[in-house]
Motif scaffolding. Sequence first.
Motif, PDB file in Angstrom:
ATOM      1  N   ILE A 297      15.783  66.185 103.874  1.00 21.64           N
ATOM      2  CA  ILE A 297      16.413  67.501 103.840  1.00 21.64           C
ATOM      3  C   ILE A 297      16.856  67.891 105.247  1.00 21.64           C
ATOM      4  O   ILE A 297      16.083  67.777 106.205  1.00 21.64           O
ATOM      5  CB  ILE A 297      15.443  68.571 103.302  1.00 21.64           C
ATOM      6  CG1 ILE A 297      14.896  68.147 101.934  1.00 21.64           C
ATOM      7  CG2 ILE A 297      16.135  69.921 103.218  1.00 21.64           C
ATOM      8  CD1 ILE A 297      15.930  68.034 100.855  1.00 21.64           C
TER       9      ILE A 297
ATOM     10  N   ARG B 260      21.046  69.062 101.853  1.00 18.88           N
ATOM     11  CA  ARG B 260      20.479  70.385 102.120  1.00 18.88           C
ATOM     12  C   ARG B 260      19.516  70.812 101.016  1.00 18.88           C
ATOM     13  O   ARG B 260      18.569  71.547 101.253  1.00 18.88           O
ATOM     14  CB  ARG B 260      21.604  71.418 102.240  1.00 18.88           C
ATOM     15  CG  ARG B 260      22.381  71.352 103.547  1.00 18.88           C
ATOM     16  CD  ARG B 260      23.393  72.475 103.592  1.00 18.88           C
ATOM     17  NE  ARG B 260      24.114  72.527 104.847  1.00 18.88           N
ATOM     18  CZ  ARG B 260      23.697  73.181 105.927  1.00 18.88           C
ATOM     19  NH1 ARG B 260      22.544  73.823 105.901  1.00 18.88           N
ATOM     20  NH2 ARG B 260      24.420  73.193 107.024  1.00 18.88           N
ATOM     21  N   ASN B 261      19.807  70.356  99.793  1.00 21.68           N
ATOM     22  CA  ASN B 261      19.009  70.758  98.637  1.00 21.68           C
ATOM     23  C   ASN B 261      18.854  69.557  97.715  1.00 21.68           C
ATOM     24  O   ASN B 261      19.845  68.969  97.284  1.00 21.68           O
ATOM     25  CB  ASN B 261      19.701  71.912  97.904  1.00 21.68           C
ATOM     26  CG  ASN B 261      18.841  72.509  96.814  1.00 21.68           C
ATOM     27  OD1 ASN B 261      18.073  71.814  96.158  1.00 21.68           O
ATOM     28  ND2 ASN B 261      18.966  73.816  96.608  1.00 21.68           N
ATOM     29  N   ALA B 262      17.635  69.196  97.404  1.00 23.38           N
ATOM     30  CA  ALA B 262      17.372  67.994  96.608  1.00 23.38           C
ATOM     31  C   ALA B 262      17.221  68.283  95.126  1.00 23.38           C
ATOM     32  O   ALA B 262      16.856  67.393  94.353  1.00 23.38           O
ATOM     33  CB  ALA B 262      16.112  67.308  97.122  1.00 23.38           C
ATOM     34  N   GLY B 263      17.535  69.492  94.705  1.00 19.64           N
ATOM     35  CA  GLY B 263      17.245  69.904  93.339  1.00 19.64           C
ATOM     36  C   GLY B 263      17.860  69.049  92.254  1.00 19.64           C
ATOM     37  O   GLY B 263      17.263  68.859  91.197  1.00 19.64           O
ATOM     38  N   SER B 264      19.071  68.506  92.470  1.00 17.97           N
ATOM     39  CA  SER B 264      19.763  67.776  91.408  1.00 17.97           C
ATOM     40  C   SER B 264      19.583  66.263  91.495  1.00 17.97           C
ATOM     41  O   SER B 264      20.145  65.528  90.683  1.00 17.97           O
ATOM     42  CB  SER B 264      21.261  68.100  91.454  1.00 17.97           C
ATOM     43  OG  SER B 264      21.820  67.682  92.688  1.00 17.97           O
TER      44      SER B 264
ATOM     45  N   SER C 173      20.637  69.166 107.860  1.00 15.40           N
ATOM     46  CA  SER C 173      22.069  69.388 108.029  1.00 15.40           C
ATOM     47  C   SER C 173      22.652  68.315 108.941  1.00 15.40           C
ATOM     48  O   SER C 173      22.269  68.219 110.111  1.00 15.40           O
ATOM     49  CB  SER C 173      22.333  70.769 108.632  1.00 15.40           C
ATOM     50  OG  SER C 173      23.687  70.888 109.029  1.00 15.40           O
TER      51      SER C 173
END
Length: 226
Positions: A32, A17-21, A34
Amino acid sequence: MVARALEEGHQVTAFVRNAGSLPDNPALSIRIGSIAEQPDLVRQVVQGHDAVLSALGNPLWLKGMRGPAILAAAAANLVTAMHATGVPRLVLPLAWGTGLSRTAASPLVRAIAATLIRRDFRDFDAAEKLVTTSDLKWTIAYFGALTDDEPTTRWNASTHIRTPNPLAIARADVARFLISSLDDEALVKQHVVLSGAANGNTSSRSPGNCISDGPPGRRCSRRSAT
């Protein structure tokens, strides 16, 4: 888990859902979306891969998090997509006390599963049933209390369904087992119990795993995880 898979030389697609890390790596493709809500996209992402390794979980309301139970819906979409695209291998980690493991769980775990986090365990049970009744080459891995400790040298994976001993296990060790199990034909259509490091022996070097068909804690054969 993604970082470990990349370290071992895998080509990885992370569906998040979130690729930030996530790390910046040429062997990593990021999509990205669900898994629980976008079955058509799941099929597109799964296409062309050798295996699927799930790291899904429900929001932990006991820690103040809110959100729907998604594991069963995600498992249904994964199984359908994998059948449609011919991807055979699925490894799914689930909390101790889920499905087959509940009969071996302590009265306390069974009580918690039936009351405080009943919604989640019903969701976990449904996900396990969807996977284990499929034609996929699945492995279910039960884990106990996850910690952020360093990787260890003495964790154990057993096909004997008994309470993990020790119950606590480092997330890094769970990830190491899940990745190493992808190519292990002996673990296809098996339920595996993951136990933490015996004697608190931890190290960031030379971690390994121990696979046994006996109770957790029993002496068993050592396999390299790399």
